[in-house]
Scaffold this active site. Structure first.
Site, PDB file in Angstrom:
ATOM      1  CG  ASP A  41       7.834   1.489  -9.411  1.00 59.46           C
ATOM      2  OD1 ASP A  41       8.364   0.910  -8.332  1.00 59.46           O
ATOM      3  OD2 ASP A  41       6.645   2.174  -9.478  1.00 59.46           O
ATOM      4  CG  HIS A  61       6.281   3.600  -6.545  1.00 62.20           C
ATOM      5  ND1 HIS A  61       5.333   3.002  -7.231  1.00 62.20           N
ATOM      6  CD2 HIS A  61       5.722   3.812  -5.184  1.00 62.20           C
ATOM      7  CE1 HIS A  61       4.387   2.900  -6.579  1.00 62.20           C
ATOM      8  NE2 HIS A  61       4.217   3.370  -5.530  1.00 62.20           N
ATOM      9  CB  SER A  64       1.033   4.064  -5.285  1.00 58.53           C
ATOM     10  OG  SER A  64       1.430   3.115  -4.312  1.00 58.53           O
TER      11      SER A  64
END
Ligand SMILES: *[C@@H]1O[C@H](CO)[C@@H](O)[C@H](O)[C@H]1NC(C)=O
Ligand SMILES: *[C@@H]1O[C@H](CO)[C@@H](O)[C@H](O)[C@H]1NC(C)=O
Ligand SMILES: *[C@@H]1O[C@H](CO)[C@@H](O)[C@H](O)[C@H]1NC(C)=O
Ligand SMILES: *[C@@H]1O[C@H](CO)[C@@H](O)[C@H](O)[C@H]1NC(C)=O
Ligand SMILES: *[C@@H]1O[C@H](CO)[C@@H](O)[C@H](O)[C@H]1NC(C)=O
Length: 621
Positions: A525, A576, A278
């Site tokens: 996602d 995610h 991320s």
């Protein structure tokens, strides 16, 4: 008190990676296309409600919600409807805490299905620890501890005011004090006077968020199985609230990271594998620029090539995410818009959207996730690269206004317009923080890219700063696809005069053009849009000016195939965050760390290459 829908402990077979038969791959691809089409046609009005989110949601769900979006239904909310609100809220500290503890225990039981399994399997194939591994976690998942010794901070000394039960207690008992602690000083972007919050260190900082909510734990289990331990694995936790240059100013984060990597390379005799998740991916890109810069890290032009073997980039949000925009604009995002009325009441009572926006703005690190690339990437008022044929509302407008009777809502706004709008309608300190730390544009020529080498504001925007000259390094992009992700929103002038926001989400709009509670969904996602996770890997870094040394890029997309009975989606999720527990992701990561990354075959499921070709950024002739 809670009604649970616990799953049977059904363990689906984990998916296979390399050596997939053609057949299998085709089946997956067909299913994936099928699911996506359905999703777009029927629109993603999922019946599953965000049980886990809400439960914490009443208290601090919004933070979890920002990036841990959309857990599956574990606890139904309906029973709450009969209870008296106020007595319920009073009983939260004890009631919720014990419920949540029990819940996390259950969750731990359900996720223990394949602990160590991937590692054991690979070890039997001869994969062993080779490259020392450094993990860079994502936003929000790192715990923050209080180290202040001022009058008001003493009670929190070495407690985690972010990412623990202490946080929830502090938030419930003394919200004002908690806010003072987590918000940074507006003007300096550093600690406010008398308050000190630091990133927790070590594996503990990130393996679990709240007890039971694993993040990196599964990866650690598998790494350990093939021979990793604290001598050759390291979590580089950082205080994600800070803007990136301030990470160095306050904590010397990049200096430490550099020296850790140098020591590891020296003592282990192998280059490093970096794994980032991320926002961590942006931190890594920034680090690469920083370390080679004459004015900053002074590592020399070939530092990255000499020290880094590969960079595994998991669900990286290189180009930001549209929810990053609405979070700072009005403290809202899909996760708040689509809660039911009751949950909204609970959430607003604890942390109103105004407070949420205030908190998010006072964390300049969050603003690093504003969408980058402007209209070239995200689309203009009539068109977007990821629009589907026949789609009634283009994704190019990020903020739609249905009623135009106010001067604040004159026209629908594209990405660049909305950024400008945000800056125009926020206070000066926030504008300065953003403009002095980040840049959101596109460099269309080699000359511009090279000029940006000296401008730290561009270093986390891969469309303005190039990769380091590291021909031997390899970049692996692993991310989930096929989970509906918010892409555009309906906004309105804030109707409540008591709320100090100019505009807020119009959650009353649900129509057959795909809008659900004011949110229009696209691909991604579940948290980060496909354009952001995929563009640089599929296209951007295949252009000479962004990747002059020809660093090799390999993409592996993982379709979202959640297990219905597992609260975190099970071994084939593409979510995610939950993807960190995905069996195939663990498998791939271990192969890369074990020096066998070359055997991984590039795999696409989404149409990202098609979208990428439509993005209005071109190679120079
Ligand atoms: C939006 O971009 C597309 C593709 O570049 C272009 O064809 C169209 O004219 C643009 N629309 C506007 C309003 O600029
Ligand atoms: C704009 O119009 C909508 C509906 O027509 C109404 O609800 C709203 O109050 C109006 N706002 C202003 C500022 O007039
Ligand atoms: C924004 O777009 C929507 C949908 O196309 C349209 O109904 C609305 O009138 C537009 N708003 C403005 C202010 O132009
Ligand atoms: C509302 O926000 C503005 C700036 O956005 C600020 O100047 C003002 O003090 C705020 N008012 C209240 C009552 O908080
Ligand atoms: C990291 O991966 C994401 C997709 O997951 C991609 O968009 C991004 O460009 C990648 N960044 C790097 C530096 O590999």
């Amino acid at each position: 008190m809670f009604r649970r829908r616990t799953g049977k402990n059904k363990v689906p077979p984990s998916d296979k990676i390399s050596g997939d038969t053609k057949h299998e791959e085709e089946r997956l691809r067909a299913e994936f296309e099928d699911a996506k089409v359905k999703q777009l046609i029927i629109k993603p009005r999922s019946k599953r409600r965000n049980g886990f989110i809400f439960m914490l949601g009443g208290i601090f769900g919004i933070f979890i919600a920002l990036f841990f979006a959309n857990q599956h239904e574990v606890i139904s909310l309906d029973l709450f409807m009969d209870l008296n609100l106020d007595s319920w809220i009073e009983s939260i500290p004890q009631g919720i805490v014990s419920e949540v503890k029990e819940f996390s225990q259950r969750e731990r039981d359900t996720v223990s299905y394949d602990s160590f399994a991937v590692g054991l399997h690979l070890r039997s194939q001869g994969v062993e620890a080779k490259h020392p591994i450094v993990m860079i976690p994502g936003v929000i998942s790192t715990g923050l501890e209080s180290w202040g010794t001022g009058e008001n901070s003493r009670q929190y000394f070495r407690r985690r005011l972010w990412g623990s039960w202490s946080m929830m207690r502090a938030l419930v008992m003394d919200k004002a004090e908690w806010k003072n602690h987590v918000m940074l000083d507006r003007d300096t972007g550093l600690d406010p006077p008398g308050i000190k919050l630091r990133a927790a260190q070590g594996f503990d900082a990130t393996d679990f968020f709240i007890t039971g909510y694993w993040i990196w734990n599964k990866i650690l289990e598998n790494l350990a199985t093939i021979g990793y331990d604290p001598t050759n694995a390291f979590t580089a936790a950082y205080d994600w609230r800070l803007s990136y240059l301030n990470l160095e100013v306050r904590d010397r984060y990049f200096t430490r990271l550099k020296s850790y990597i140098e020591t590891a390379v020296e003592t282990q005799g192998e280059k490093i594998t970096l794994a980032s998740h991320s926002m961590g991916s942006q931190v890594v890109l920034f680090f690469f620029k920083w370390v080679e810069s004459e004015a900053h890290g002074k590592g020399g032009k070939d530092w990255v090539n000499k020290h880094i073997a590969s960079w595994v980039n998991i669900s990286g949000c290189m180009l930001g995410a549209v929810k990053g925009l609405t979070a700072v604009l009005s403290g809202e995002m899909r996760d708040t818009a689509q809660l039911n009325a009751f949950a909204v009441y609970g959430l607003e009572k604890f942390l109103s959207k105004e407070e949420r926006a205030e908190i998010f703005r006072a964390m300049p690190g969050i603003s690093s996730m504003l969408p980058k690339g402007g209209e070239a990437v995200w689309g203009n008022s009539t068109w977007a690269p990821d629009d589907q044929p026949g789609q009634p509302l283009t994704f190019g407008n990020v903020l739609y206004f249905q009623n135009t009777n106010s001067s604040l809502t004159q026209r629908n706004l594209t990405t660049s317009d909305s950024l400008q709008y945000l800056l125009d309608h926020s206070e000066e300190w926030y504008r300065n923080q953003v403009l002095n730390s980040y840049s959101h544009g596109v460099a269309h020529t080699k000359r511009e890219v090279e000029a940006n080498e000296k401008d730290p504001r561009t270093w986390l925007n891969p469309l303005e700063a190039r990769l380091p000259l590291a021909p031997d390094m390899k970049i692996y992009c692993f991310y989930g696809v096929g989970k509906a992700t918010e892409r555009s929103y309906f906004y309105q002038e804030e109707p409540d005069p008591l709320v100090n926001l100019t505009i807020s989400m119009d959650t009353t709009i649900t129509n057959n053009e795909g809008v659900d509670h004011g949110v229009l969904m696209g691909e991604g996602d579940g948290t980060v849009n496909l354009l952001s996770t995929g563009y640089m890997c599929a296209k951007g870094w295949r252009m000479k000016r962004y990747n002059p040394a020809g660093t090799k890029i390999k993409v592996f997309e993982m379709p979202h195939e959640p297990d219905r009975f597992s609260p975190r989606g099970g071994p084939n999720t593409g979510d995610h965050v939950d993807i960190l527990g995905r069996a195939s992701l663990n498998d791939l990561l271990l192969r890369v760390a074990g020096g066998k990354g070359d055997l991984i075959e590039e795999t696409f499921f989404s149409k990202i290459r098609e979208y990428a070709d439509r993005v209005q950024i071109f190679d120079e002739e």
